[in-house]
Design a protein around this motif. Structure first.
Motif, short mmCIF file in Angstrom:
data_model
loop_
_atom_site.label_atom_id
_atom_site.label_comp_id
_atom_site.label_asym_id
_atom_site.label_seq_id
_atom_site.Cartn_x
_atom_site.Cartn_y
_atom_site.Cartn_z
N ILE A 78 23.90 -42.17 -88.38
CA ILE A 78 23.14 -43.07 -87.53
C ILE A 78 24.05 -43.52 -86.40
CG2 ILE A 78 21.93 -45.27 -87.39
CD1 ILE A 78 21.26 -44.91 -90.35
N ARG A 79 23.63 -43.23 -85.20
CA ARG A 79 24.44 -43.60 -84.04
C ARG A 79 24.20 -45.06 -83.69
NH1 ARG A 79 23.38 -38.44 -80.12
NH2 ARG A 79 24.50 -36.96 -81.40
N SER A 80 25.29 -45.70 -83.31
CA SER A 80 25.14 -47.08 -82.86
C SER A 80 24.63 -47.08 -81.43
CB SER A 80 26.47 -47.82 -82.97
OG SER A 80 27.43 -47.18 -82.16
N ARG A 81 23.95 -48.12 -81.08
CA ARG A 81 23.35 -48.24 -79.75
C ARG A 81 24.01 -49.39 -79.00
NH1 ARG A 81 19.75 -44.16 -78.79
NH2 ARG A 81 18.59 -43.62 -80.62
N GLN A 82 24.11 -49.21 -77.70
CA GLN A 82 24.61 -50.31 -76.89
C GLN A 82 23.42 -51.16 -76.45
OE1 GLN A 82 26.74 -48.55 -73.70
NE2 GLN A 82 25.01 -47.43 -72.89
N PRO A 83 23.63 -52.45 -76.27
CA PRO A 83 22.51 -53.33 -75.91
C PRO A 83 21.98 -53.02 -74.51
CG PRO A 83 24.58 -54.54 -75.90
CD PRO A 83 24.87 -53.17 -76.43
N MET A 84 20.69 -53.27 -74.31
CA MET A 84 20.07 -53.06 -73.00
C MET A 84 20.13 -54.36 -72.21
SD MET A 84 16.71 -50.73 -73.50
CE MET A 84 16.42 -50.68 -71.76
N GLY A 85 20.39 -54.20 -70.93
CA GLY A 85 20.40 -55.35 -70.04
C GLY A 85 19.06 -55.50 -69.33
N GLU A 86 18.91 -56.61 -68.63
CA GLU A 86 17.66 -56.87 -67.90
C GLU A 86 17.42 -55.84 -66.81
OE1 GLU A 86 15.22 -59.07 -68.45
OE2 GLU A 86 16.29 -59.58 -70.28
N GLU A 87 18.50 -55.39 -66.16
CA GLU A 87 18.32 -54.40 -65.08
C GLU A 87 17.88 -53.05 -65.63
OE1 GLU A 87 22.62 -52.56 -63.97
OE2 GLU A 87 22.32 -54.67 -63.40
N ASP A 88 18.29 -52.72 -66.87
CA ASP A 88 17.82 -51.48 -67.50
C ASP A 88 16.32 -51.56 -67.78
OD1 ASP A 88 20.33 -50.28 -67.52
OD2 ASP A 88 20.84 -51.11 -69.48
N LEU A 89 15.88 -52.70 -68.28
CA LEU A 89 14.44 -52.89 -68.54
C LEU A 89 13.64 -52.82 -67.24
CD1 LEU A 89 14.59 -55.77 -71.17
CD2 LEU A 89 13.96 -53.39 -71.58
N ALA A 90 14.18 -53.43 -66.19
CA ALA A 90 13.50 -53.39 -64.89
C ALA A 90 13.45 -51.97 -64.35
CB ALA A 90 14.21 -54.32 -63.92
N ALA A 114 15.61 -45.27 -75.49
CA ALA A 114 16.51 -44.47 -76.33
C ALA A 114 17.62 -43.83 -75.49
CB ALA A 114 15.71 -43.39 -77.06
N ILE A 115 17.27 -43.38 -74.31
CA ILE A 115 18.26 -42.74 -73.44
C ILE A 115 19.26 -43.76 -72.91
CG2 ILE A 115 18.58 -41.57 -71.21
CD1 ILE A 115 15.93 -40.10 -71.82
N LEU A 116 18.77 -44.89 -72.45
CA LEU A 116 19.65 -45.88 -71.85
C LEU A 116 20.53 -46.62 -72.86
CD1 LEU A 116 17.34 -47.34 -69.09
CD2 LEU A 116 19.27 -45.80 -68.80
N THR A 117 20.13 -46.68 -74.12
CA THR A 117 20.94 -47.39 -75.11
C THR A 117 21.89 -46.47 -75.87
OG1 THR A 117 19.21 -47.18 -76.80
CG2 THR A 117 19.23 -49.21 -75.49
N ARG A 118 21.80 -45.16 -75.60
CA ARG A 118 22.67 -44.20 -76.28
C ARG A 118 24.09 -44.35 -75.77
NH1 ARG A 118 21.13 -38.18 -75.31
NH2 ARG A 118 21.68 -38.90 -73.25
N LYS A 119 25.04 -44.36 -76.67
CA LYS A 119 26.45 -44.44 -76.28
C LYS A 119 26.94 -43.04 -75.92
CE LYS A 119 28.02 -48.54 -78.59
NZ LYS A 119 28.97 -49.14 -79.50
#
Length: 120
Positions: A78-90, A114-119
């Protein structure tokens, strides 16, 4: 079948066995760890039934049991994920602004997350 082996024969049998090859005559060669080969011989009708139901026809007519070491079953990492920021959501929201189909939009949003939180 090799990838689905635990689902086909059950976790207990899969942990001690490994299918090696299926010949044209319908003989499935299975490597069995230690004394489990004898138990597998007793379970042969059940194992053949499970395998044949997986294929949907009588692909396996008999088992050929070979004694030998069996590699430990693979575990999924299971890969760990990095947190998403507000600008990523926008950014995701801007990309999906013109998508009218709600199901498609939801699927694309999940993909973007999934793409943006992948390390890397």
């Amino acid at each position: 079948m090799l990838l689905d082996w635990p689902d086909v024969v059950g976790a207990e049998v899969a942990a001690r066995t490994c299918p090696e090859r299926l010949d044209r005559a319908g003989t499935l060669r299975i490597r069995a760890a230690g004394a489990f080969g004898l138990e597998l011989a007793h379970l042969e009708p059940l194992v053949r039934e499970r395998i044949n139901s997986y294929f949907g026809y009588e692909a396996v007519k008999r088992l050929s049991i070979v004694h030998g070491p069996v590699a430990a079953p693979r575990t999924r990492r299971i890969r760990s994920r990095q947190p998403m920021g507000e600008e990523d959501l926008a950014k995701i929201d801007r990309c999906l602004q013109e998508t009218m189909d709600s199901d498609l939009r939801a699927a694309l949003e999940r993909l973007g997350r999934a793409i943006l939180t992948r390390k890397p």
